[in-house]
Design a protein around this motif. Structure first.
Motif, PDB file in Angstrom:
ATOM      1  N   ARG A  18       0.815  -1.220   0.000  1.00  0.00           N
ATOM      2  CA  ARG A  18       0.000   0.000   0.000  1.00  0.00           C
ATOM      3  C   ARG A  18       0.842   1.261   0.000  1.00  0.00           C
ATOM      4  O   ARG A  18       0.499   2.243  -0.641  1.00  0.00           O
ATOM      5  CB  ARG A  18      -0.922   0.018   1.217  1.00  0.00           C
ATOM      6  N   LYS A  22       0.528   4.150  -2.911  1.00  0.00           N
ATOM      7  CA  LYS A  22       0.226   5.555  -2.608  1.00  0.00           C
ATOM      8  C   LYS A  22       1.314   6.470  -3.150  1.00  0.00           C
ATOM      9  O   LYS A  22       1.028   7.518  -3.737  1.00  0.00           O
ATOM     10  CB  LYS A  22       0.097   5.766  -1.100  1.00  0.00           C
ATOM     11  N   ASN A  25       1.093   6.699  -6.918  1.00  0.00           N
ATOM     12  CA  ASN A  25      -0.064   7.517  -7.294  1.00  0.00           C
ATOM     13  C   ASN A  25       0.242   8.995  -7.132  1.00  0.00           C
ATOM     14  O   ASN A  25      -0.073   9.804  -8.007  1.00  0.00           O
ATOM     15  CB  ASN A  25      -1.284   7.156  -6.453  1.00  0.00           C
ATOM     16  N   GLN A  26       0.859   9.359  -6.012  1.00  0.00           N
ATOM     17  CA  GLN A  26       1.193  10.765  -5.783  1.00  0.00           C
ATOM     18  C   GLN A  26       2.167  11.260  -6.847  1.00  0.00           C
ATOM     19  O   GLN A  26       2.002  12.362  -7.377  1.00  0.00           O
ATOM     20  CB  GLN A  26       1.786  10.948  -4.393  1.00  0.00           C
TER      21      GLN A  26
END
Length: 39
Positions: A18, A22, A25-26
């Motif tokens: 995870r 994240k 994605n950022q």
């Protein structure tokens, strides 16, 4: 989306990492926003 980036995303999802999902994605949204501003 670059191939190397897609591979990293696939690996992160496969490993259920995870934190990496994240982070990627950022990075992707940051990159997209910077590209959009330069057009």
């Amino acid at each position: 989306m670059p191939v190397w980036f897609q591979n990293q995303m696939k690996r992160a999802f496969y490993e259920k990492n995870r934190y990496q999902i994240k982070l990627l994605n950022q990075c992707w949204y940051f990159y997209r926003n910077k590209q959009g501003l330069n057009d």
